[in-house]
Design an enzyme around this catalytic site. Structure first.
Site, PDB file in Angstrom:
ATOM      1  N   TYR A 114     -10.838   9.780   0.669  1.00  0.00           N
ATOM      2  CA  TYR A 114     -10.524   9.331  -0.685  1.00  0.00           C
ATOM      3  C   TYR A 114     -11.510   9.801  -1.756  1.00  0.00           C
ATOM      4  CZ  TYR A 114      -7.418   7.009   2.362  1.00  0.00           C
ATOM      5  OH  TYR A 114      -6.471   6.808   3.333  1.00  0.00           O
TER       6      TYR A 114
ATOM      7  N   ASP B  99       0.825  -1.217   0.000  1.00  0.00           N
ATOM      8  CA  ASP B  99       0.000   0.000   0.000  1.00  0.00           C
ATOM      9  C   ASP B  99       0.856   1.264   0.000  1.00  0.00           C
ATOM     10  OD1 ASP B  99      -2.580  -1.121   0.141  1.00  0.00           O
ATOM     11  OD2 ASP B  99      -2.411  -1.424   2.308  1.00  0.00           O
TER      12      ASP B  99
ATOM     13  N   HIS C 281     -10.624   4.066   9.736  1.00  0.00           N
ATOM     14  CA  HIS C 281      -9.686   2.979  10.052  1.00  0.00           C
ATOM     15  C   HIS C 281      -9.190   3.100  11.491  1.00  0.00           C
ATOM     16  CE1 HIS C 281      -9.458   3.426   5.599  1.00  0.00           C
ATOM     17  NE2 HIS C 281      -9.443   2.104   5.650  1.00  0.00           N
TER      18      HIS C 281
ATOM     19  N   ASP D 251     -11.021   8.811  11.965  1.00  0.00           N
ATOM     20  CA  ASP D 251     -10.811   8.145  10.668  1.00  0.00           C
ATOM     21  C   ASP D 251     -11.591   6.813  10.696  1.00  0.00           C
ATOM     22  OD1 ASP D 251      -8.095   8.188   8.555  1.00  0.00           O
ATOM     23  OD2 ASP D 251      -9.130   6.265   8.798  1.00  0.00           O
TER      24      ASP D 251
ATOM     25  N   HIS E 228      -1.020   5.018  10.691  1.00  0.00           N
ATOM     26  CA  HIS E 228      -0.656   3.596  10.612  1.00  0.00           C
ATOM     27  C   HIS E 228       0.853   3.333  10.677  1.00  0.00           C
ATOM     28  CE1 HIS E 228      -4.777   2.641   9.750  1.00  0.00           C
ATOM     29  NE2 HIS E 228      -4.777   3.268   8.587  1.00  0.00           N
TER      30      HIS E 228
HETATM   31  F1  V1D Z   1      -7.729   0.253  -3.091  1.00  0.00           F
HETATM   32  C1  V1D Z   1      -6.424   0.377  -3.222  1.00  0.00           C
HETATM   33  C2  V1D Z   1      -5.892   0.634  -4.477  1.00  0.00           C
HETATM   34  C3  V1D Z   1      -4.532   0.749  -4.621  1.00  0.00           C
HETATM   35  C4  V1D Z   1      -3.724   0.604  -3.516  1.00  0.00           C
HETATM   36  C5  V1D Z   1      -4.270   0.340  -2.255  1.00  0.00           C
HETATM   37  C6  V1D Z   1      -5.638   0.229  -2.120  1.00  0.00           C
HETATM   38  C7  V1D Z   1      -6.207  -0.044  -0.809  1.00  0.00           C
HETATM   39  C8  V1D Z   1      -7.493   0.105  -0.380  1.00  0.00           C
HETATM   40  N1  V1D Z   1      -7.547  -0.274   0.932  1.00  0.00           N
HETATM   41  N2  V1D Z   1      -5.498  -0.455   0.257  1.00  0.00           N
HETATM   42  C9  V1D Z   1      -6.307  -0.572   1.277  1.00  0.00           C
HETATM   43  C10 V1D Z   1      -5.886  -0.974   2.629  1.00  0.00           C
HETATM   44  N3  V1D Z   1      -5.008  -2.098   2.505  1.00  0.00           N
HETATM   45  C11 V1D Z   1      -5.397  -3.380   2.508  1.00  0.00           C
HETATM   46  C12 V1D Z   1      -4.292  -4.323   2.191  1.00  0.00           C
HETATM   47  C13 V1D Z   1      -4.637  -5.709   1.894  1.00  0.00           C
HETATM   48  N4  V1D Z   1      -3.649  -6.196   2.872  1.00  0.00           N
HETATM   49  C14 V1D Z   1      -2.526  -6.891   2.393  1.00  0.00           C
HETATM   50  C15 V1D Z   1      -3.434  -4.789   3.282  1.00  0.00           C
HETATM   51  O1  V1D Z   1      -6.544  -3.682   2.752  1.00  0.00           O
HETATM   52  C16 V1D Z   1      -5.163   0.124   3.345  1.00  0.00           C
HETATM   53  C17 V1D Z   1      -6.070   1.246   3.765  1.00  0.00           C
HETATM   54  C18 V1D Z   1      -5.264   2.382   4.366  1.00  0.00           C
HETATM   55  C19 V1D Z   1      -6.116   3.441   5.005  1.00  0.00           C
HETATM   56  C20 V1D Z   1      -5.289   4.616   5.404  1.00  0.00           C
HETATM   57  C21 V1D Z   1      -5.995   5.638   6.254  1.00  0.00           C
HETATM   58  O2  V1D Z   1      -7.197   6.068   5.633  1.00  0.00           O
HETATM   59  O3  V1D Z   1      -6.364   5.108   7.501  1.00  0.00           O
HETATM   60  C22 V1D Z   1      -5.092   6.830   6.455  1.00  0.00           C
HETATM   61  N5  V1D Z   1      -5.056   7.525   7.517  1.00  0.00           N
HETATM   62  O4  V1D Z   1      -4.129   8.504   7.395  1.00  0.00           O
HETATM   63  C23 V1D Z   1      -3.624   8.437   6.208  1.00  0.00           C
HETATM   64  C24 V1D Z   1      -4.200   7.372   5.585  1.00  0.00           C
HETATM   65 CA    CA Z   2     -10.373   5.699  13.714  1.00  0.00          CA
END
Ligand code: V1D
Ligand code: CA
Length: 423
Positions: free
Chosen positions: A301, A96, A175, A173, A138
């Site tokens: 987002y 990510d 998350h 947030d 995170h």
């Molecule tokens: F949808 C995607 C497209 C491209 C790259 C990443 C993503 C994506 C969406 N959701 N990645 C996620 C989350 N990651 C997973 C991975 C699968 N596992 C191996 C991990 O589900 C990460 C979401 C991060 C959220 C960040 C936040 O909003 O909390 C934040 N807070 O401060 C800054 C960011």
């Molecule tokens: Ca939270």
């Protein structure tokens, strides 16, 4: 009582960074928010600063030297030579947390702005400091995670702990605020409260029974929620009663509030049904206690809604009402078709939260069981730990700081610059 003194930290190059075409994190949202804040003329009601870039030494107050050095060296061009450590630090195209152009500049800027805010609060130069580019909750000591590289929140809390016996961290947030919780899991000097979607959702932590360990038992507070939560239930069934109880039992000297806008209705990654008014009501409620507060961004987002939310929350923090019609600005077309500030809840979204009473009861019991606000013997307040990249070399004095740690202090400390440009 008069209005709060509000400081706002922004740097014009932070929004220019780009995670990549298919990545949901868009630093450009910061420019949209900034232009809305300018168009609503809110900049006239607060002190606006250009933040300093945090130095490696500042980041190493929490992160490992090895990890900070890695972030400072890695580029899209030399990725291949770092293939071994990329996995170790959870960065690169398969994660990510991509390695993009200017990554280190980006982390220096969002982190510097949070540190500037914490320093101003410590020096009582402001009552509220805002850094919408921060809140990257995170990041771990030696690992990037969930779009976050450096944990500016942990670093800002460490700065606030130099002056305040107790610091409260609040995370709205969608998350879980896992990196901040983990950093302070065993101490009673920082209480963390996170409300988040729980169950088959990133990062997977934040169970209600994760309450802290050792001296920190009871000081991690987690509200695991389900999809579709609305303003009324979020605020009245949970946020307000739990927050009020925390203020009663913990009595923090400072608050850090992470305002991730992915908890809004219609977010590209989130699944809550909060409106801008609901999200901002949590901010207003925190502000109502009059405790020095560092207000940070986070996730978010659907970028037009992130800008709406953080511009409105800036007005709430300033107690300056703003009109629902979006004023003309460079990004006006983003707000089509309604060109309005406020979001409406999605009526077609089901609220899957049917157990808020039991969550609230359990959290209030956890807080009731605490022995009262813990005190610490404060020694002489250590100096603000501020350096610039140039100062990373040899322009420093060795200094004995809190907990007997060896610290380096700048010979000539300097503060964030007052900001006088539009962009
Ligand atoms: F949808 C995607 C497209 C491209 C790259 C990443 C993503 C994506 C969406 N959701 N990645 C996620 C989350 N990651 C997973 C991975 C699968 N596992 C191996 C991990 O589900 C990460 C979401 C991060 C959220 C960040 C936040 O909003 O909390 C934040 N807070 O401060 C800054 C960011
Ligand atoms: Ca939270």
């Amino acid at each position: 009582m008069g209005k709060d003194r509000v400081s706002y930290f922004y740097h014009p190059t932070t929004p220019l960074h780009y995670y990549g075409p298919s990545h949901p994190m868009k630093p450009h949202r910061l420019k949209l928010a900034h232009h809305l804040i300018l168009a609503y003329k809110l900049y006239t009601k607060m002190e606006c600063y250009r933040c300093h870039p945090a130095s490696a030494a500042e980041m190493a107050q929490f992160h490992s030297d090895e990890y900070v050095q890695f972030l400072s060296k890695i580029t899209p061009d030399n990725l291949r030579t770092y293939s071994g450590v990329l996995q170790k630090f959870n960065a690169g195209d398969t994660t990510d947390c991509p390695v993009f152009d200017g990554l280190y500049d980006f982390v220096q800027l969002y982190t510097g702005a949070s540190l500037d805010g914490a320093i101003q609060l410590n020096q009582q130069q402001a009552d509220i400091c805002i850094n919408w580019s921060g809140g990257l909750h995170h990041a771990k000591k030696s690992e990037a995670s969930g779009f976050c590289y450096i944990n500016d929140i942990v670093l800002a809390i460490l700065e606030l702990l130099k002056v305040h016996a107790r610091v409260l961290y609040v995370d709205i947030d969608v998350h879980h605020g896992d990196g901040v919780e983990e950093a302070f899991y065993t101490t009673d000097r920082v209480m963390t409260l996170s409300l988040h979607k729980y169950g088959d959702f990133f990062p997977g932590t934040g169970h209600i029974q994760d309450v802290g360990a050792k001296d920190g038992v009871g000081y991690s507070v987690n509200a695991p929620l389900q999809a579709g939560i609305t303003d009324d239930t979020y605020l009245n069934d949970l946020f307000i009663p739990v927050f009020d109880k925390i203020m009663e039992v913990f009595q923090p000297g400072a608050i850090v509030l992470q305002c991730g806008a992915d908890s809004l209705t219609g977010d590209r990654l989130g699944c809550f049904n909060l409106t801008t008014r609901g999200h901002a009501s949590a901010v207003k409620h925190v502000k109502g206690y009059g405790v020095p507060t560092l207000v940070l961004g986070g996730g978010g987002y659907t970028i037009r809604n992130v800008a709406r939310c953080w511009a409105y929350e800036t007005s709430v923090l300033l107690e300056e009402p703003i009109e629902n019609n979006i004023p003309f600005n460079d990004y006006y077309e983003y707000y089509a078709p309604d060109f309005e500030l406020h979001l409406k809840p999605d009526p077609s979204m089901a609220n899957a939260n049917d157990n808020l009473t039991s969550i609230r009861t359990e959290l209030l019991q956890q807080l009731q069981d605490l022995q009262g606000a813990p005190s610490v013997q404060m020694q002489q307040v250590p100096p603000a730990f501020r350096t610039t990249a140039a100062d990373d070399n040899d322009d420093m004095d060795e200094d004995e700081g809190a907990k007997g740690l060896s610290r380096k202090r700048m010979k000539k400390p300097h503060s964030a610059e007052l900001y006088d440009e539009v962009d």
